[in-house]
Design an enzyme around this catalytic site. Structure first.
Site, short mmCIF file in Angstrom:
data_model
loop_
_atom_site.label_atom_id
_atom_site.label_comp_id
_atom_site.label_asym_id
_atom_site.label_seq_id
_atom_site.Cartn_x
_atom_site.Cartn_y
_atom_site.Cartn_z
N THR A 11 -6.70 8.44 14.20
CA THR A 11 -6.48 8.41 15.65
C THR A 11 -5.11 8.97 16.00
OG1 THR A 11 -7.90 6.46 15.79
CG2 THR A 11 -6.47 6.91 17.67
N GLU A 49 1.19 -14.47 -18.15
CA GLU A 49 1.77 -13.27 -17.56
C GLU A 49 2.48 -12.41 -18.61
OE1 GLU A 49 0.89 -12.50 -14.73
OE2 GLU A 49 0.09 -14.43 -14.09
#
Length: 689
Positions: free
Chosen positions: A245, A460
């Site tokens: 747009t 982790e």
């Protein structure tokens, strides 16, 4: 002279519409007046009972009748038993009024009878003999024409005036109830849009494709001289947030022409034919102010492919047919350019995409490193930046982000700077805003036991160690065990040190799967357990492995055989299977084989690197957040305090709370889910399901 002719032509079509509206208003008013007169008559006759004349005479002879109102067409009377007390005083008409009021309250009944065709000479003597009060109401002289005027003509005039007034007030004018047939397109002039190509960054190829359209609107003569015709329409396709747009507004701003903007959903109404009427109105208004640009956002709302499921009288199909007819009918030399945007080009009707309608298809994809850097520069033009800001590092960290993501990131950084009382945005604000986008805000009130913190740390670090020990992987930039709001108790961030395309080799994909398996492998190798924290890792790994087999032709069993096709590529809609059920079952076995192979690789890496992993985990438990450079320094035996990450700066250390010092409570049966947040570049096609 031409202006007057145009006005005359445009007004000529309004005459029949106005006359039709006035005739319709008169008919509606007549129906309403007749209905209300009938309703008033029925209300007035409520509680009235009709009796034969012979029964009326019998009731008089039995002294049951109290009063009679005598008219030429009917006799109305009340019974003696309904009289309220002693009513010997007063006139006959006063008594009738009292009985009428009592009837309205439900305490009396009004009786009506029709007189004989021939006058009954014995009726009056009979009423006198039985002491019945009788009278004839006084009627003022008035003509039948006056009665008709007051009952029908005057109410009709008032209703017609009221209907016309209401139609004009609600905005419909003479164009229908509430203007349902109007185009309702928002018209922006160049000064009001305020958008040019300088405000659109990262889409150089798309802008080059639209420059010719702008040049035609400025200099149509040089194209018509040689006989060239400008494409009637250009279709802008791409993922959400890439600036479709914004680019359309920039074209209008560069060309300095009116800009018509309307959404595809604005054409669709519950009334059949309204959408087609709005299409006609839109192109009619555009032709009056040509040259101009007409922009239809989300055109897939009305441009879906026609099939047997859409009835012949379907509103969407009629709207699409009218759009096709209008695109064939308008003259491209006038300078009416149609731009449309969609995220789903695969569902559009082929008649809409053929040459002569939407001749050009312009892809607006995710920006590369240079595009992201230019986009960040555009969005930070009005932001006060500190001297330590390096937008190139932020652009590297945001691989896979679209323009809307980058605009949001800059705004979040500015908000963070204000919250912390600073007057300028620094590098840490930008990187913290990036972390906010991928993992959410930090859960400062979250409390983990010592065992849970240890479990999350090994999970982790398992991801990070597998990534560090393999080739074809991206470097580790950050490891944290601080809980965040988007469901993660920690995450490992992998990011490239330089921009890469979405092209991936088989070895790179296998290495990525092994990295995703590193968290679960660490749980098994170190703690000999499993948690639900690996759920997201398993989904990511399975998605990559399934794509390798079904779409990339990287399976030894199926070779270069496509077993699936992508659906809604710009909306990440996954893919659909294009094979038999038996083949799909064999595909699952091939996917499992890849996953088992990569999981074994991750387990072997962690077993061989157990001592190094323990040292990294100990440092992570102390600091809670470390950089990839600090992890590498620990593995190489250097002081991690002197390590400097080339991309990310370490977060300020969080103050230790009494809850962090509580003793170990033992294994938790089902701890919350630690998960590896997928790196920014994993938003490419090889991470899609």
């Amino acid at each position: 002279m031409s202006s007057n002719q145009n006005n005359k032509g445009s007004g000529g079509g309004q005459g029949p519409r106005k006359r039709g509206f006035v005739v319709g208003a008169i008919l509606w008013a007549l129906v309403l007046v007749i209905f209300f007169n009938f309703l008033a008559k029925e209300i007035a006759n409520a509680g009235t009972k009709e009796v034969p004349y012979s029964e009326f005479i019998q009731m008089v002879e039995e002294d049951k009748v109290a009063t009679v109102e005598m008219k030429s067409n009917k006799y109305t009377f009340y019974l003696t038993e309904d009289m309220p007390g002693d009513m010997t005083q007063g006139s006959d008409q006063d008594l009738a009024e009292v009985l009428a009021k009592q009837m309205e309250k439900g305490g009396a009944t009004r009786y009506v009878t029709a007189p004989l065709v021939e006058e009954d000479p014995d009726l009056v003597p009979l009423l006198r003999a039985h002491h019945v009060k009788y009278y004839s109401p006084m009627v003022e002289e008035s003509s039948y024409l006056m009665s008709l005027l007051l009952s029908y003509v005057v109410p009709m005039v008032l209703m017609v005036g009221l209907l016309i007034f209401l139609m004009r007030r609600v905005g419909g004018g003479m164009g229908g109830l509430g203007g349902v047939g109007k185009a309702n397109a928002k018209v922006y002039m160049e000064k009001s849009t305020g958008v040019t190509f300088a405000d659109v960054a990262g889409q150089d190829e798309a802008k080059e494709s639209l420059v010719e359209i702008i040049d035609f609107l400025h200099n149509p003569g040089k194209y018509t001289e040689i006989g060239a015709k400008l494409p009637k329409g250009a279709l802008l396709v791409g993922p959400p947030g890439t600036g479709k747009t914004l680019l359309a507004k920039a074209v209008a701003g560069e060309a300095n022409v009116p800009f018509f903007s309307i959404s595809g959903s604005d054409f669709v109404e519950m009334f059949v034919g309204v959408g087609a009427s709005r299409v006609r109105d839109l192109f009619k208004e555009a032709s009056k102010v040509a040259p101009c640009i007409v922009f239809i956002d989300e055109i897939d709302t009305i441009g879906k492919s026609r099939d047997n499921r859409m009835g012949g009288n379907d509103e969407r199909e009629q709207t699409l047919n009218q759009l096709l007819a209008e695109m064939d009918g308008f003259d491209p030399t006038k300078g009416v350019i149609l731009l449309a945007a969609t995220n789903r080009p695969e569902v559009l009707d082929q008649a809409l995409l053929r040459p002569g309608r939407f001749d050009r298809r312009i892809t607006i994809d995710r920006p590369n490193l240079a595009g992201r850097l230019a986009t960040l520069q555009v969005h930070t033009r009005r932001i006060r930046l500190a001297e330590d800001v390096d937008l190139k590092k932020v652009a590297l960290a945001t691989a896979g982000c679209v323009g809307a993501d980058l605009a949001n990131l800059v705004n979040e950084a500015a908000l963070r700077a204000v919250r912390l009382g600073r007057r300028a945005v620094n590098q840490q604000d930008l990187l913290a805003a990036f972390e906010l986008v991928i993992a959410g805000t930090e859960k400062k009130g979250s409390v983990l036991t010592e065992f849970e913190k240890k479990l999350v740390a090994y999970h982790e670090v398992g991801h990070a160690m597998v990534a560090y020990k393999q080739k074809n992987t991206e470097p580790v930039q950050k490891i944290t065990i601080v809980p965040h709001t988007q469901g993660s108790l920690g995450y490992t961030l992998l990011m490239p040190e330089e921009d890469k395309t979405e092209l991936r080799t088989r070895d790179e994909l296998l290495a990525r799967i092994a990295v995703s398996m590193g968290g679960r492998a660490a749980e098994e190798v170190v703690l000999n357990t499993m948690t639900n924290g690996a759920a997201q890792d398993i989904q990511d790994a399975t998605s990559i492995a399934r794509n390798m087999v079904a779409m990339y032709g990287m399976s030894d069993r199926f070779g270069m055989m496509a077993l699936a096709s992508k659906r809604s590529q710009y909306l990440e809609g996954g893919y659909g299977m294009d094979c038999a059920q038996d083949t799909a079952a064999a595909l699952d076995e091939a996917v499992r084989g890849i996953l088992d192979q990569c999981y074994a690789t991750a387990v072997n890496i962690l077993k061989d690197s157990r001592d190094e992993m323990d040292r990294v985990v100990a440092y992570l438990l102390e600091k809670e957040t470390i950089t990839g450079a600090e992890m590498v320094a620990i593995i190489q035996g250097r002081d991690p305090e002197t390590a400097d990450s080339p991309l990310l700066a370490p977060e300020p250390q969080r103050a230790e709370t009494p809850a962090d010092q509580q003793p170990e409570t033992g294994p938790v049966p089902e701890p919350p889910a630690p998960r590896q947040e997928p790196p920014a570049q994993d938003r490419g096609p090889d991470a899609q399901a």
